[in-house]
Design an enzyme around this catalytic site. Structure first.
Site, PDB file in Angstrom:
ATOM      1  N   SER A   6       0.826  -1.204   0.000  1.00  0.00           N
ATOM      2  CA  SER A   6       0.000   0.000   0.000  1.00  0.00           C
ATOM      3  C   SER A   6       0.860   1.254   0.000  1.00  0.00           C
ATOM      4  O   SER A   6       1.680   1.461   0.902  1.00  0.00           O
ATOM      5  CB  SER A   6      -0.906   0.015   1.238  1.00  0.00           C
ATOM      6  OG  SER A   6      -1.584   1.254   1.330  1.00  0.00           O
ATOM      7  N   HIS A   9      -1.052  -1.079  -4.273  1.00  0.00           N
ATOM      8  CA  HIS A   9      -2.369  -0.665  -3.787  1.00  0.00           C
ATOM      9  C   HIS A   9      -2.369   0.847  -3.565  1.00  0.00           C
ATOM     10  O   HIS A   9      -1.547   1.377  -2.807  1.00  0.00           O
ATOM     11  CB  HIS A   9      -2.675  -1.398  -2.478  1.00  0.00           C
ATOM     12  CG  HIS A   9      -4.094  -1.268  -2.021  1.00  0.00           C
ATOM     13  ND1 HIS A   9      -5.131  -1.998  -2.573  1.00  0.00           N
ATOM     14  CD2 HIS A   9      -4.657  -0.498  -1.062  1.00  0.00           C
ATOM     15  CE1 HIS A   9      -6.255  -1.697  -1.956  1.00  0.00           C
ATOM     16  NE2 HIS A   9      -6.003  -0.778  -1.041  1.00  0.00           N
ATOM     17  N   ASP A  44      -4.596   3.953  -2.310  1.00  0.00           N
ATOM     18  CA  ASP A  44      -5.790   4.343  -1.557  1.00  0.00           C
ATOM     19  C   ASP A  44      -6.199   5.759  -1.921  1.00  0.00           C
ATOM     20  O   ASP A  44      -5.467   6.726  -1.675  1.00  0.00           O
ATOM     21  CB  ASP A  44      -5.515   4.268  -0.049  1.00  0.00           C
ATOM     22  CG  ASP A  44      -5.407   2.835   0.434  1.00  0.00           C
ATOM     23  OD1 ASP A  44      -6.368   2.080   0.239  1.00  0.00           O
ATOM     24  OD2 ASP A  44      -4.366   2.474   1.012  1.00  0.00           O
ATOM     25  N   MET A  59      -8.833   8.575  -1.109  1.00  0.00           N
ATOM     26  CA  MET A  59      -9.810   8.974  -0.082  1.00  0.00           C
ATOM     27  C   MET A  59     -10.219  10.416  -0.316  1.00  0.00           C
ATOM     28  O   MET A  59      -9.381  11.257  -0.658  1.00  0.00           O
ATOM     29  CB  MET A  59      -9.200   8.832   1.314  1.00  0.00           C
ATOM     30  CG  MET A  59      -8.614   7.475   1.624  1.00  0.00           C
ATOM     31  SD  MET A  59      -7.987   7.419   3.330  1.00  0.00           S
ATOM     32  CE  MET A  59      -7.006   5.907   3.271  1.00  0.00           C
ATOM     33  N   HIS A  88      -8.044   1.601  -4.857  1.00  0.00           N
ATOM     34  CA  HIS A  88      -9.107   1.390  -3.886  1.00  0.00           C
ATOM     35  C   HIS A  88      -9.757   2.744  -3.618  1.00  0.00           C
ATOM     36  O   HIS A  88      -9.182   3.605  -2.955  1.00  0.00           O
ATOM     37  CB  HIS A  88      -8.494   0.796  -2.605  1.00  0.00           C
ATOM     38  CG  HIS A  88      -9.472   0.586  -1.501  1.00  0.00           C
ATOM     39  ND1 HIS A  88      -9.081   0.293  -0.205  1.00  0.00           N
ATOM     40  CD2 HIS A  88     -10.825   0.605  -1.471  1.00  0.00           C
ATOM     41  CE1 HIS A  88     -10.128   0.139   0.558  1.00  0.00           C
ATOM     42  NE2 HIS A  88     -11.204   0.339  -0.186  1.00  0.00           N
ATOM     43  N   MET A 117     -12.091   4.997  -1.869  1.00  0.00           N
ATOM     44  CA  MET A 117     -12.916   5.249  -0.684  1.00  0.00           C
ATOM     45  C   MET A 117     -13.522   6.633  -0.850  1.00  0.00           C
ATOM     46  O   MET A 117     -13.140   7.605  -0.189  1.00  0.00           O
ATOM     47  CB  MET A 117     -12.046   5.139   0.586  1.00  0.00           C
ATOM     48  CG  MET A 117     -11.642   3.705   0.876  1.00  0.00           C
ATOM     49  SD  MET A 117     -10.380   3.562   2.167  1.00  0.00           S
ATOM     50  CE  MET A 117      -8.902   3.585   1.131  1.00  0.00           C
ATOM     51  N   MET A 174     -12.540  -5.526   3.917  1.00  0.00           N
ATOM     52  CA  MET A 174     -11.737  -4.674   4.798  1.00  0.00           C
ATOM     53  C   MET A 174     -11.540  -5.365   6.138  1.00  0.00           C
ATOM     54  O   MET A 174     -12.512  -5.786   6.772  1.00  0.00           O
ATOM     55  CB  MET A 174     -12.418  -3.324   4.998  1.00  0.00           C
ATOM     56  CG  MET A 174     -12.480  -2.456   3.758  1.00  0.00           C
ATOM     57  SD  MET A 174     -10.862  -1.993   3.107  1.00  0.00           S
ATOM     58  CE  MET A 174     -10.172  -1.072   4.484  1.00  0.00           C
ATOM     59  N   ASP A 197      -7.536  -6.163   3.245  1.00  0.00           N
ATOM     60  CA  ASP A 197      -6.831  -4.891   3.383  1.00  0.00           C
ATOM     61  C   ASP A 197      -6.977  -4.400   4.813  1.00  0.00           C
ATOM     62  O   ASP A 197      -8.084  -4.128   5.269  1.00  0.00           O
ATOM     63  CB  ASP A 197      -7.424  -3.878   2.395  1.00  0.00           C
ATOM     64  CG  ASP A 197      -6.769  -2.508   2.491  1.00  0.00           C
ATOM     65  OD1 ASP A 197      -5.775  -2.354   3.225  1.00  0.00           O
ATOM     66  OD2 ASP A 197      -7.258  -1.584   1.812  1.00  0.00           O
TER      67      ASP A 197
END
Length: 216
Positions: free
Chosen positions: A5, A28, A30, A32, A61, A63, A132, A170
């Site tokens: 990540s 990965h 993220d 957000m 990913h 979010m 998750m 994750d």
């Protein structure tokens, strides 16, 4: 498959940081938005820049709120897998179709408290199920083993032929927890500090991959 990540990487040196994990299967990323989750990380322009230099396929990913609007852009940028949250989708089937049409694998993520059963009817549209193992929004949280029954149930459905997808976990994945997740049936493991906090990320990736393989 090990997916380090970037949330645990040095954001001032992202081009160098993706090179440090060239032995990984995915990287990965993220995303957000400070709405769906309280934290704010990075968006599409940074992902496009990472994609241009990464030796590893991107696993984005998202979010974020309104993934129907934003998710296809990450697929069009070249991400291998783009995952949206079930809790944020109004039409998950449409998102899956749009992601695949744009050339990416389509992933569906569920929070620790979200039942798997609610989403079983849409999972055949997806290529990845991300369970998750922490609450989404921040790195460095402790692994929640109480969510593993969802992984076991999904693996049972895959082995029975009802689903065909990657099972990704994750949150809190490290040398102490990866075997639990692998034994439950996961086959893609997001690891942040366990890789980027190691003196030798390549060795850490190999060790995690070997642990998971033994447990499976």
């Amino acid at each position: 498959m090990i997916a380090p990540s970037l949330l645990s990487a040095d954001f001032a040196r992202l081009a160098d940081e993706v090179q440090r994990i060239a032995d990984a299967d995915w990287v990965h990323v993220d995303v957000m938005d400070a709405h769906f989750v309280p934290n704010l990380t990075l968006g599409l322009p940074v992902v496009q820049a990472i994609q241009a230099v990464s030796p590893v396929p991107l696993d984005c990913h998202l979010m974020i709120e309104h993934p129907e609007r934003w998710a296809p852009g990450y697929a069009e940028a070249g991400a291998r897998n783009v995952t949206v949250h079930a809790e944020a989708c109004t039409d998950p089937r449409a998102v899956a179709r749009d992601l695949k049409a744009a050339g990416a694998l389509a992933g569906l993520a569920i929070k620790p408290g979200t039942p798997l059963d609610t989403w079983l009817d849409v999972l055949p549209e997806f290529d990845t199920l991300l369970v998750m193992t922490v609450e989404p929004g921040f790195g460095g949280q402790s692994f929640m083993p109480e969510v593993l029954p969802k992984v076991r149930e999904a693996r049972r459905l895959v082995e029975a032929g009802h689903l065909q997808l990657f099972l990704e976990v994750d949150g809190g994945i490290n040398a102490d927890t990866i075997e639990q997740a692998a034994e439950a049936g996961a086959d893609v493991f997001v690891a942040g500090s366990a890789v980027y906090g190691a003196d030798d990320p390549a060795r850490a990736i190999a060790a995690l991959r070997a642990q998971a393989a033994r447990a499976r």
